[in-house]
Write an enzyme that holds these catalytic residues in place. Sequence first.
Site, PDB file in Angstrom:
ATOM      1  N   HIS A 121       7.624  -9.491  -4.687  1.00 63.45           N
ATOM      2  CA  HIS A 121       6.405  -9.090  -5.401  1.00 63.45           C
ATOM      3  C   HIS A 121       6.747  -8.374  -6.709  1.00 63.45           C
ATOM      4  O   HIS A 121       6.270  -7.265  -6.977  1.00 63.45           O
ATOM      5  CB  HIS A 121       5.529  -8.196  -4.516  1.00 63.45           C
ATOM      6  N   ARG A 154      -1.524 -13.554  -4.018  1.00 66.56           N
ATOM      7  CA  ARG A 154      -1.606 -12.781  -2.793  1.00 66.56           C
ATOM      8  C   ARG A 154      -1.076 -13.618  -1.629  1.00 66.56           C
ATOM      9  O   ARG A 154      -1.415 -14.797  -1.493  1.00 66.56           O
ATOM     10  CB  ARG A 154      -3.052 -12.339  -2.512  1.00 66.56           C
ATOM     11  N   GLU A 165       3.962  -8.837   3.720  1.00 63.31           N
ATOM     12  CA  GLU A 165       5.106  -8.514   2.865  1.00 63.31           C
ATOM     13  C   GLU A 165       5.464  -7.028   2.877  1.00 63.31           C
ATOM     14  O   GLU A 165       6.589  -6.656   2.518  1.00 63.31           O
ATOM     15  CB  GLU A 165       4.832  -8.957   1.429  1.00 63.31           C
TER      16      GLU A 165
END
Length: 331
Positions: A296, A235, A264
């Site tokens: 991600h 994270r 993000e």
Amino acid sequence: MKIFIFGIGKKEQPVAEQWAKQTGVQIDFTAQELNAQTISLAKGADGISFQQMAPVYDEKIYQTMAENKTFLLGTRSAGIDGLNKEYLKKYQINACNVPVYSPRAIAEHVLTLTMMLLRQMPRLLQREQQQNFILDGLIGREIHELTVGVVGTGHIGLVTAQLFKALGATIIGYDKYPKNDIEHILTYRDSLEDVAAKADILTLHTPYLPENHHLIDQKILGLMNSDSLLINTARGPLVDTQALIHALQNGQIAGAGLDTLEDEMFYVNKTKSQQVEQNPYIEKLLTLDNVIVSPHIAFYTLQASKILMENSLNSLYALYTEGTADSLIQL
């Protein structure tokens, strides 16, 4: 039963359609994210499945769900920090996640980022664009000579440790709740500080909670050696990004592989023209030749995507038919 799916991808759609055919459950879907504007698309559904970077914090989403008698919500992720538990309680919505899908997918991405950094690939690729093939500055290191520090030894952290162990690395780890009988894989240290000081590669695998916000801060970065790498596929807010940029620019650490980053949602799955709000760190990080930023995607494999979709739908179906599910989030 009817389930509405938000954020569906091209590879996920046939999986969802096959699941619906097998179960007889009606589904509908959109590639759009779940938010206060799009929630109206799910009217008439008993449950909602979603996957996205943007958190689902807006009370209007939960209020509209309750008004439409949609009391089941499933996130196609292991993390639940994108949900608002207060509103789940207030509007009596049962929520579920996918606690385990494919730890290997994330672990292999960690290995990919690490190998690229060890072999100076960001610097090499930048030089390649200029037809510069000078060897100076491109010398690499071999994993079997290095110590890997694994922070968080759950499903993903443990598989990551096993992959590095198979390549001959020495593995040390830190976890608030250490596992038993894994001494053949790693050796636990008593503190994060100890792991940071001894690891050549520090890889993060902890959930994000308020108490570990900026777990990797200026102090921890200061303990790492100048040849060390930081890898974050967990994270973004686990790392103080401003402190990390400072450490990278000043040679405190050798490089970073970041699959996840603070704020993000401003850039992930968006082109530059679609980025209405600017991430405060991305431009600076992309100028550095010792950093890799991926959007991600550590989880994003065919196998993991299939498991996430099927398990999310199965949990919603179980909640609808049985009133509970193994992945029910406790409020």
